[in-house]
Write an enzyme that holds these catalytic residues in place. Structure first.
Site, short mmCIF file in Angstrom:
data_model
loop_
_atom_site.label_atom_id
_atom_site.label_comp_id
_atom_site.label_asym_id
_atom_site.label_seq_id
_atom_site.Cartn_x
_atom_site.Cartn_y
_atom_site.Cartn_z
N VAL A 248 0.94 -1.40 0.09
CA VAL A 248 -0.36 -0.15 0.16
C VAL A 248 0.89 1.30 0.01
O VAL A 248 0.36 2.22 -0.97
CB VAL A 248 -1.02 -0.08 1.59
CG1 VAL A 248 -1.63 1.25 1.56
CG2 VAL A 248 -1.58 -1.29 1.54
N SER B 224 -8.73 -1.88 8.14
CA SER B 224 -9.06 -2.89 7.05
C SER B 224 -10.34 -3.63 7.07
O SER B 224 -11.25 -2.89 8.28
CB SER B 224 -8.16 -3.77 7.24
OG SER B 224 -8.73 -5.32 7.40
N SER B 225 -11.11 -4.09 6.38
CA SER B 225 -12.03 -4.01 6.33
C SER B 225 -12.30 -5.48 7.55
O SER B 225 -13.37 -5.74 8.43
CB SER B 225 -12.56 -5.50 4.77
OG SER B 225 -11.82 -5.96 4.44
N HIS C 218 -1.95 -13.34 1.55
CA HIS C 218 -4.01 -13.77 1.44
C HIS C 218 -4.21 -14.54 0.27
O HIS C 218 -3.53 -14.70 -0.62
CB HIS C 218 -4.16 -12.31 1.40
CG HIS C 218 -4.79 -11.60 2.64
ND1 HIS C 218 -5.73 -11.08 3.38
CD2 HIS C 218 -2.73 -10.68 2.75
CE1 HIS C 218 -5.24 -10.92 4.38
NE2 HIS C 218 -3.93 -10.37 4.21
P1 GDP Z 1 -9.33 -13.91 5.02
O1 GDP Z 1 -10.37 -13.09 3.87
O2 GDP Z 1 -9.33 -12.51 5.85
O3 GDP Z 1 -10.54 -14.31 5.64
O4 GDP Z 1 -7.47 -14.12 4.16
P2 GDP Z 1 -6.92 -14.59 2.72
O5 GDP Z 1 -7.07 -14.03 1.94
O6 GDP Z 1 -6.19 -15.28 3.80
O7 GDP Z 1 -8.33 -15.94 3.00
C1 GDP Z 1 -9.53 -15.72 2.57
C2 GDP Z 1 -10.55 -16.73 1.89
O8 GDP Z 1 -9.48 -17.49 0.89
C3 GDP Z 1 -10.22 -17.89 3.10
O9 GDP Z 1 -11.64 -18.89 2.90
C4 GDP Z 1 -9.40 -19.04 2.32
O10 GDP Z 1 -9.78 -19.99 2.97
C5 GDP Z 1 -9.47 -18.50 0.53
N1 GDP Z 1 -7.91 -19.92 0.92
C6 GDP Z 1 -8.15 -20.46 -0.51
N2 GDP Z 1 -6.86 -20.59 -0.98
C7 GDP Z 1 -6.62 -19.99 0.06
C8 GDP Z 1 -4.75 -19.73 0.41
O11 GDP Z 1 -4.09 -21.19 -1.13
N3 GDP Z 1 -4.27 -18.70 0.61
C9 GDP Z 1 -5.27 -18.25 1.26
N4 GDP Z 1 -4.41 -17.30 2.16
N5 GDP Z 1 -6.63 -18.39 1.76
C10 GDP Z 1 -6.72 -18.83 0.92
#
Ligand code: GDP
Length: 314
Positions: free
Chosen positions: A19, A110-111, A182
């Protein structure tokens, strides 16, 4: 216009992050001076160092993009890093800014500050109306404290300090480490590697059904500069794209951009996190900012940068 950037000295705290880097790029087209300071110059977790550096540098405005960030697994496994580091960084910077009479301060949250079961799309006023999503509440609590901190300085000292809450971000400079990233960068890397090795499947964590909204960091930076110039108010402002997709749809879009069709396998041993997270960005849009690229365009841009960073010609 509320705040004229012309001739101002603006410190982008956290300029090495995704960011902060985007804000520095965006501010390059304004008539202002951008100040940055790496960890070697000032350790933001060190209160004395932050105060000394601020007294010496005396910026006119600060964009507070410095934070310890990470995905669902990192947050869950390192709660101290996400709670303590973020609290100490934001309190150090805010108080030093106050003592050095910094007139404008833009705090970034953040959200995930919103309750797990907040109404969707999530309006700004649903803050603190219910329990948080437990997988990232450490980070969320620190960010909520940061919003309140800006409001407290506004209330007690009349500081024109504001906060913006971006949705899930991605783009150049993102973290592509599979353990701590993420979902968007993680799946981009997974598809890229599957393409390279010819793997038949790509593993997606959770059920693939959670809904998420994504915003390219350069679109966020544009919105932040808009807010810096145009917005003065006690309430924080949501910054989102207004478009949500399921994790499965995200994986399919990434497959298209990468140009590799693998079977999706869903790993149920990994958490889904919150079921839906769409921000209500109507306040920002009502103020006149509603620019932003499509998810596919944005992912294509992120992929170009990823390939460059990996040393592969795009
Ligand atoms: P959140 O938005 O705070 O929940 O954080 P994330 O971006 O880490 O995860 C978002 C969603 O994507 C969750 O449901 C995770 O289980 C899913 N997800 C699917 N594959 C992946 C992966 O390879 N890495 C991460 N970080 N999340 C994943």
């Amino acid at each position: 216009m509320t705040y004229d950037l012309t001739g101002k000295r603006i410190w982008v705290a956290g300029h090495r992050g995704m960011v902060g880097g985007a804000v520095v790029r965006r501010l390059a087209s304004e008539e202002c001076e951008v100040i940055t300071a790496g960890r070697d110059v000032v350790d933001l977790t060190d209160q004395k160092a932050v105060h000394a550096w601020m007294a010496q540098t005396r910026p006119d405005a600060i964009v507070m993009a410095a934070a310890k960030v990470g995905g669902i697994l990192a947050n869950n496994s390192n709660p101290v890093d996400f709670l303590y580091d973020n609290l100490v960084i934001e309190t150090n910077i805010a108080h030093a800014a106050h003592e050095n009479d910094v007139g404008r301060f833009l705090f970034l949250g953040s959200s995930c500050i919103y309750p797990k079961l907040a109404p969707q799309p999530i309006p700004e006023d649903s803050l603190l109306t219910g329990p948080l999503e437990p997988t990232n509440e450490w980070y969320a609590i620190a960010k909520i404290a940061g919003i309140r901190l800006c409001q407290a300085y506004r209330k007690q000292y009349g500081r024109d300090w504001i906060s913006a809450m971006p949705t899930n971000l991605y783009g150049p400079g993102d973290n592509y480490d599979l353990q701590s990233s993420h979902v968007l960068p993680a799946l981009l890397r997974k598809f890229h590697e599957a393409k390279q090795t010819g793997a038949k499947e790509v593993v997606v964590w959770g059920s693939g059904t959670p809904l998420r909204e994504f915003l390219h960091c350069d679109d966020l930076a544009d919105a932040l500069v808009f807010l810096l110039k145009e917005y003065s108010g006690y309430e924080h402002v949501n910054v989102g794209s207004g478009v949500e997709v399921t994790i499965r749809e995200l994986a399919e879009t990434i497959a298209k951009v990468v140009g590799y069709d693998a079977r999706l396998t869903f790993d149920a041993t990994k958490p889904d996190g919150t079921p839906r997270k769409l921000m209500d960005s109507s306040r920002l849009h009502g103020m006149g900012w509603n620019r932003g690229r499509s998810l596919e365009e944005g992912i294509a841009d992120a992929y170009r940068h990823f390939l460059r960073a990996e040393g592969v010609a795009a």
